[in-house]
Design a protein around this motif. Structure first.
Motif, PDB file in Angstrom:
ATOM      1  N   THR A  72      52.912  59.731  81.214  1.00 21.77           N
ATOM      2  CA  THR A  72      52.773  61.214  81.374  1.00 21.77           C
ATOM      3  C   THR A  72      53.077  61.840  79.996  1.00 21.77           C
ATOM      4  O   THR A  72      54.004  61.506  79.388  1.00 21.77           O
ATOM      5  CB  THR A  72      53.842  61.377  82.392  1.00 21.77           C
ATOM      6  OG1 THR A  72      53.345  60.819  83.588  1.00 21.77           O
ATOM      7  CG2 THR A  72      53.655  63.179  82.590  1.00 21.77           C
ATOM      8  N   ASN A  74      53.854  65.355  78.684  1.00 23.13           N
ATOM      9  CA  ASN A  74      54.575  66.632  79.001  1.00 23.13           C
ATOM     10  C   ASN A  74      54.144  67.479  77.826  1.00 23.13           C
ATOM     11  O   ASN A  74      54.833  67.377  76.686  1.00 23.13           O
ATOM     12  CB  ASN A  74      55.829  66.444  79.279  1.00 23.13           C
ATOM     13  CG  ASN A  74      56.096  65.876  80.710  1.00 23.13           C
ATOM     14  OD1 ASN A  74      55.519  66.202  81.711  1.00 23.13           O
ATOM     15  ND2 ASN A  74      56.710  64.622  80.538  1.00 23.13           N
ATOM     16  N   ASN A  77      53.599  73.485  79.695  1.00 19.41           N
ATOM     17  CA  ASN A  77      53.605  73.699  81.047  1.00 19.41           C
ATOM     18  C   ASN A  77      52.693  72.764  81.766  1.00 19.41           C
ATOM     19  O   ASN A  77      52.059  73.063  82.839  1.00 19.41           O
ATOM     20  CB  ASN A  77      53.423  75.018  81.845  1.00 19.41           C
ATOM     21  CG  ASN A  77      54.462  76.045  81.519  1.00 19.41           C
ATOM     22  OD1 ASN A  77      55.768  75.653  81.371  1.00 19.41           O
ATOM     23  ND2 ASN A  77      54.175  77.292  81.046  1.00 19.41           N
ATOM     24  N   LYS A  78      52.123  71.899  81.093  1.00 19.72           N
ATOM     25  CA  LYS A  78      50.947  70.848  81.772  1.00 19.72           C
ATOM     26  C   LYS A  78      51.438  69.390  81.498  1.00 19.72           C
ATOM     27  O   LYS A  78      52.123  69.107  80.483  1.00 19.72           O
ATOM     28  CB  LYS A  78      49.713  71.346  81.057  1.00 19.72           C
ATOM     29  CG  LYS A  78      49.478  70.787  79.660  1.00 19.72           C
ATOM     30  CD  LYS A  78      47.968  71.163  79.330  1.00 19.72           C
ATOM     31  CE  LYS A  78      47.622  70.852  77.774  1.00 19.72           C
ATOM     32  NZ  LYS A  78      46.369  70.819  77.340  1.00 19.72           N
ATOM     33  N   GLN A  79      51.112  68.834  82.465  1.00 15.07           N
ATOM     34  CA  GLN A  79      51.161  67.200  82.302  1.00 15.07           C
ATOM     35  C   GLN A  79      49.696  66.459  82.422  1.00 15.07           C
ATOM     36  O   GLN A  79      48.747  66.884  83.054  1.00 15.07           O
ATOM     37  CB  GLN A  79      51.978  66.650  83.340  1.00 15.07           C
ATOM     38  CG  GLN A  79      53.113  67.092  83.783  1.00 15.07           C
ATOM     39  CD  GLN A  79      53.961  66.472  84.776  1.00 15.07           C
ATOM     40  OE1 GLN A  79      53.486  66.262  85.933  1.00 15.07           O
ATOM     41  NE2 GLN A  79      55.387  66.180  84.538  1.00 15.07           N
ATOM     42  N   ILE A  80      49.879  65.530  81.325  1.00 15.42           N
ATOM     43  CA  ILE A  80      48.419  64.573  81.103  1.00 15.42           C
ATOM     44  C   ILE A  80      48.845  63.323  81.612  1.00 15.42           C
ATOM     45  O   ILE A  80      49.887  62.903  81.077  1.00 15.42           O
ATOM     46  CB  ILE A  80      47.625  64.736  79.729  1.00 15.42           C
ATOM     47  CG1 ILE A  80      47.359  66.564  79.631  1.00 15.42           C
ATOM     48  CG2 ILE A  80      46.669  63.955  79.851  1.00 15.42           C
ATOM     49  CD1 ILE A  80      48.618  66.889  78.562  1.00 15.42           C
TER      50      ILE A  80
END
Length: 119
Positions: A72, A74, A77-80
């Motif tokens: 993951t 981070n 404010n987003k996670q990929i």
């Protein structure tokens, strides 16, 4: 130029697979380890200055404990989520996302924790 290096010299014995990939074979003193690192930097920095990361990519891949693992990333404010595929010649992290697209990242936090905290 400032070069920052973070090392965990004394890991607890209950650390699993990742610790084996990065553990030192013996416990050198901090001064001894600092001297070894400085000697390596003095020999490798001229090569880096001449050719950039190009000459180091294969070495990096052979030592990359996250290569091929699901991670993951981070960012703000987003996670990929996706599979970590090393770095490119610019030093950017390469991630194949869930849709199969190869993405490049120059910042963010990488974690082996997947969605919901699963590993």
């Amino acid at each position: 130029v400032v070069i920052g290096i973070g090392l965990n010299l004394y890991l607890p014995e209950d650390i699993t697979e990742l610790a084996n990939a990065i553990a030192l074979p013996q416990n050198p003193s901090r001064n001894q380890l600092s001297g070894l690192l400085i000697n390596e930097l003095l020999t490798k920095l001229p090569l880096f200055e001449e050719s950039g990361l190009r000459d180091f990519i294969e070495i990096w891949r052979n030592l990359d404990a996250f290569y091929g693992k699901l991670v993951t990333i981070n960012q703000s404010n987003k996670q990929i989520f996706g599979k970590m595929l090393g770095i490119n010649d610019k030093g950017e992290l390469l991630l194949q996302d869930e849709g199969g697209t190869l993405q490049q990242f120059c910042s963010g936090e990488v974690s082996l924790r997947l969605r919901g905290g699963d590993v």
